[in-house]
Design a protein around this motif. Structure first.
Motif, PDB file in Angstrom:
ATOM      1  N   GLY A 115       0.806  -1.215   0.000  1.00  0.00           N
ATOM      2  CA  GLY A 115       0.000   0.000   0.000  1.00  0.00           C
ATOM      3  C   GLY A 115       0.838   1.263   0.000  1.00  0.00           C
ATOM      4  N   ASP A 116       2.081   1.154  -0.428  1.00  0.00           N
ATOM      5  CA  ASP A 116       2.989   2.309  -0.484  1.00  0.00           C
ATOM      6  C   ASP A 116       2.951   2.884  -1.898  1.00  0.00           C
ATOM      7  OD1 ASP A 116       5.081   4.145  -0.481  1.00  0.00           O
ATOM      8  OD2 ASP A 116       6.415   2.862   0.699  1.00  0.00           O
ATOM      9  N   TRP A 117       1.974   3.754  -2.135  1.00  0.00           N
ATOM     10  CA  TRP A 117       1.730   4.269  -3.484  1.00  0.00           C
ATOM     11  C   TRP A 117       2.899   5.119  -3.983  1.00  0.00           C
ATOM     12  CZ3 TRP A 117      -1.332   0.709  -3.570  1.00  0.00           C
ATOM     13  CH2 TRP A 117      -2.478   0.587  -2.810  1.00  0.00           C
ATOM     14  N   ASN A 118       3.539   5.881  -3.084  1.00  0.00           N
ATOM     15  CA  ASN A 118       4.663   6.709  -3.500  1.00  0.00           C
ATOM     16  C   ASN A 118       5.817   5.834  -3.988  1.00  0.00           C
ATOM     17  OD1 ASN A 118       5.914   9.360  -3.791  1.00  0.00           O
ATOM     18  ND2 ASN A 118       7.310   8.632  -2.200  1.00  0.00           N
ATOM     19  N   LYS A 119       6.149   4.800  -3.218  1.00  0.00           N
ATOM     20  CA  LYS A 119       7.214   3.884  -3.627  1.00  0.00           C
ATOM     21  C   LYS A 119       6.835   3.173  -4.923  1.00  0.00           C
ATOM     22  CE  LYS A 119      10.032   0.023  -2.019  1.00  0.00           C
ATOM     23  NZ  LYS A 119      10.230  -0.970  -0.956  1.00  0.00           N
ATOM     24  N   ALA A 120       5.583   2.768  -5.037  1.00  0.00           N
ATOM     25  CA  ALA A 120       5.125   2.097  -6.261  1.00  0.00           C
ATOM     26  C   ALA A 120       5.303   3.005  -7.470  1.00  0.00           C
ATOM     27  CB  ALA A 120       3.666   1.673  -6.120  1.00  0.00           C
ATOM     28  N   ALA A 130       8.899   2.177 -18.829  1.00  0.00           N
ATOM     29  CA  ALA A 130       8.584   3.597 -18.637  1.00  0.00           C
ATOM     30  C   ALA A 130       9.236   4.448 -19.720  1.00  0.00           C
ATOM     31  CB  ALA A 130       9.015   4.062 -17.252  1.00  0.00           C
ATOM     32  N   VAL A 131      10.452   4.088 -20.106  1.00  0.00           N
ATOM     33  CA  VAL A 131      11.144   4.820 -21.172  1.00  0.00           C
ATOM     34  C   VAL A 131      10.436   4.592 -22.505  1.00  0.00           C
ATOM     35  CG1 VAL A 131      13.312   5.013 -22.467  1.00  0.00           C
ATOM     36  CG2 VAL A 131      13.363   4.747 -19.974  1.00  0.00           C
ATOM     37  N   GLN A 132      10.042   3.352 -22.756  1.00  0.00           N
ATOM     38  CA  GLN A 132       9.423   2.999 -24.031  1.00  0.00           C
ATOM     39  C   GLN A 132       8.068   3.666 -24.227  1.00  0.00           C
ATOM     40  OE1 GLN A 132       9.450  -1.269 -23.620  1.00  0.00           O
ATOM     41  NE2 GLN A 132      11.393  -1.480 -24.712  1.00  0.00           N
ATOM     42  N   VAL A 133       7.276   3.754 -23.163  1.00  0.00           N
ATOM     43  CA  VAL A 133       5.916   4.289 -23.327  1.00  0.00           C
ATOM     44  C   VAL A 133       5.815   5.767 -22.945  1.00  0.00           C
ATOM     45  CG1 VAL A 133       4.855   2.018 -23.076  1.00  0.00           C
ATOM     46  CG2 VAL A 133       5.054   3.506 -21.072  1.00  0.00           C
ATOM     47  N   GLY A 134       6.879   6.334 -22.373  1.00  0.00           N
ATOM     48  CA  GLY A 134       6.974   7.766 -22.115  1.00  0.00           C
ATOM     49  C   GLY A 134       5.799   8.391 -21.389  1.00  0.00           C
ATOM     50  N   PRO A 135       5.032   9.232 -22.097  1.00  0.00           N
ATOM     51  CA  PRO A 135       3.935   9.964 -21.454  1.00  0.00           C
ATOM     52  C   PRO A 135       2.900   9.054 -20.788  1.00  0.00           C
ATOM     53  CG  PRO A 135       4.367  10.852 -23.637  1.00  0.00           C
ATOM     54  CD  PRO A 135       5.199   9.610 -23.491  1.00  0.00           C
ATOM     55  N   ARG A 136       2.699   7.894 -21.342  1.00  0.00           N
ATOM     56  CA  ARG A 136       1.754   6.943 -20.741  1.00  0.00           C
ATOM     57  C   ARG A 136       2.212   6.579 -19.324  1.00  0.00           C
ATOM     58  NH1 ARG A 136       0.231   1.264 -23.651  1.00  0.00           N
ATOM     59  NH2 ARG A 136      -1.466   0.611 -22.296  1.00  0.00           N
ATOM     60  N   ALA A 137       3.486   6.258 -19.174  1.00  0.00           N
ATOM     61  CA  ALA A 137       4.019   5.908 -17.861  1.00  0.00           C
ATOM     62  C   ALA A 137       3.897   7.085 -16.898  1.00  0.00           C
ATOM     63  CB  ALA A 137       5.478   5.464 -17.982  1.00  0.00           C
ATOM     64  N   ASN A 138       4.196   8.280 -17.371  1.00  0.00           N
ATOM     65  CA  ASN A 138       4.086   9.467 -16.519  1.00  0.00           C
ATOM     66  C   ASN A 138       2.659   9.666 -16.030  1.00  0.00           C
ATOM     67  OD1 ASN A 138       6.822  10.074 -16.833  1.00  0.00           O
ATOM     68  ND2 ASN A 138       6.440  11.370 -18.606  1.00  0.00           N
ATOM     69  N   ARG A 139       1.705   9.503 -16.917  1.00  0.00           N
ATOM     70  CA  ARG A 139       0.298   9.689 -16.545  1.00  0.00           C
ATOM     71  C   ARG A 139      -0.154   8.621 -15.546  1.00  0.00           C
ATOM     72  NH1 ARG A 139      -3.410   7.368 -18.923  1.00  0.00           N
ATOM     73  NH2 ARG A 139      -2.384   7.188 -20.926  1.00  0.00           N
ATOM     74  N   LEU A 140       0.250   7.367 -15.784  1.00  0.00           N
ATOM     75  CA  LEU A 140      -0.117   6.294 -14.869  1.00  0.00           C
ATOM     76  C   LEU A 140       0.560   6.481 -13.512  1.00  0.00           C
ATOM     77  CD1 LEU A 140      -0.094   3.249 -17.317  1.00  0.00           C
ATOM     78  CD2 LEU A 140      -2.069   4.513 -16.464  1.00  0.00           C
ATOM     79  N   ARG A 141       1.822   6.905 -13.534  1.00  0.00           N
ATOM     80  CA  ARG A 141       2.535   7.194 -12.280  1.00  0.00           C
ATOM     81  C   ARG A 141       1.793   8.269 -11.473  1.00  0.00           C
ATOM     82  NH1 ARG A 141       7.147  10.733 -13.497  1.00  0.00           N
ATOM     83  NH2 ARG A 141       5.354  12.113 -13.687  1.00  0.00           N
ATOM     84  N   ASP A 142       1.382   9.327 -12.159  1.00  0.00           N
ATOM     85  CA  ASP A 142       0.683  10.415 -11.485  1.00  0.00           C
ATOM     86  C   ASP A 142      -0.607   9.933 -10.832  1.00  0.00           C
ATOM     87  OD1 ASP A 142       2.720  12.050 -12.348  1.00  0.00           O
ATOM     88  OD2 ASP A 142       1.529  13.053 -13.900  1.00  0.00           O
ATOM     89  N   ARG A 143      -1.285   9.013 -11.485  1.00  0.00           N
ATOM     90  CA  ARG A 143      -2.526   8.466 -10.922  1.00  0.00           C
ATOM     91  C   ARG A 143      -2.243   7.642  -9.665  1.00  0.00           C
ATOM     92  NH1 ARG A 143      -6.369   5.728 -14.929  1.00  0.00           N
ATOM     93  NH2 ARG A 143      -7.865   6.262 -13.317  1.00  0.00           N
ATOM     94  N   VAL A 144      -1.134   6.892  -9.675  1.00  0.00           N
ATOM     95  CA  VAL A 144      -0.760   6.114  -8.497  1.00  0.00           C
ATOM     96  C   VAL A 144      -0.366   7.062  -7.357  1.00  0.00           C
ATOM     97  CG1 VAL A 144       0.886   4.438  -7.559  1.00  0.00           C
ATOM     98  CG2 VAL A 144      -0.124   4.053  -9.811  1.00  0.00           C
ATOM     99  N   GLN A 145       0.410   8.091  -7.686  1.00  0.00           N
ATOM    100  CA  GLN A 145       0.853   9.050  -6.655  1.00  0.00           C
ATOM    101  C   GLN A 145      -0.332   9.782  -6.020  1.00  0.00           C
ATOM    102  OE1 GLN A 145       3.679  11.517  -8.802  1.00  0.00           O
ATOM    103  NE2 GLN A 145       5.369  10.646  -7.633  1.00  0.00           N
ATOM    104  N   SER A 146      -1.404   9.924  -6.757  1.00  0.00           N
ATOM    105  CA  SER A 146      -2.567  10.676  -6.242  1.00  0.00           C
ATOM    106  C   SER A 146      -3.383   9.890  -5.210  1.00  0.00           C
ATOM    107  CB  SER A 146      -3.474  11.108  -7.400  1.00  0.00           C
ATOM    108  OG  SER A 146      -4.193   9.992  -7.902  1.00  0.00           O
ATOM    109  N   LEU A 147      -3.074   8.616  -5.051  1.00  0.00           N
ATOM    110  CA  LEU A 147      -3.852   7.778  -4.121  1.00  0.00           C
ATOM    111  C   LEU A 147      -3.551   8.114  -2.665  1.00  0.00           C
ATOM    112  CD1 LEU A 147      -3.498   4.402  -6.023  1.00  0.00           C
ATOM    113  CD2 LEU A 147      -5.528   5.827  -5.867  1.00  0.00           C
TER     114      LEU A 147
END
Length: 147
Positions: A115-120, A130-147
């Motif tokens: 349940g450590d969303w920041n670490k995840a 993350a490098v290959q998908v670029g903006p997609r990874a950034n957007r998904l990361r932001d959604r996880v960080q927002s939890l």
């Protein structure tokens, strides 16, 4: 978990092609990254053969059910307790990576299970994916960080 939101996100992330095309590996594909299988009526159709939006949605629904089932298997008993937003992110990643490759994200999975969303969110970015998908990874990361 909002399946319509997953559909709209994956249309953006994977693209939506209303005809048969060869993916980057040369496999016959259509719609939202649907790899044509032996039992699909599109099997053997020429590149450029049109596919209806209804058929794309039908295949997407089947493919996303597989991705959800794979998430349930990978994350086991904890899956049902995850927030809807997290499930949407994990289904998106599963759709893109498949269980074998997503299963290799050991530190990411560990952080999710704790349940450590920041670490995840940090661990998911520490990958070739993350490098290959670029903006997609950034957007998904932001959604996880927002939890």
């Amino acid at each position: 978990m909002d399946r319509e939101k997953i559909y709209e996100q994956l249309k953006i992330d994977e693209g939506c092609v209303l005809e048969v095309y060869n993916d980057y590996l040369g496999f016959a594909t259509f719609g939202i990254g649907h790899l044509i299988k032996l039992n699909d009526p599109e099997m053997g159709q020429e590149v450029g053969t049109p596919v209806s939006e209804e058929r794309v949605k039908e295949c997407f629904n089947t493919d996303v059910e597989v991705a959800i089932a794979e998430c349930e298997a990978l994350f086991k008993d904890k899956w049902e307790d995850y927030p809807g937003t997290l499930k949407e992110v994990l289904v998106n990643m599963m759709f893109n990576l498949g269980r074998t490759r997503l299963g290799k994200f050991k530190k990411f999975i560990g952080a999710i299970n704790e349940g450590d969303w920041n670490k995840a969110s940090i661990e998911m970015m520490d990958s070739r994916w993350a490098v290959q998908v670029g903006p997609r990874a950034n957007r998904l990361r932001d959604r996880v960080q927002s939890l």
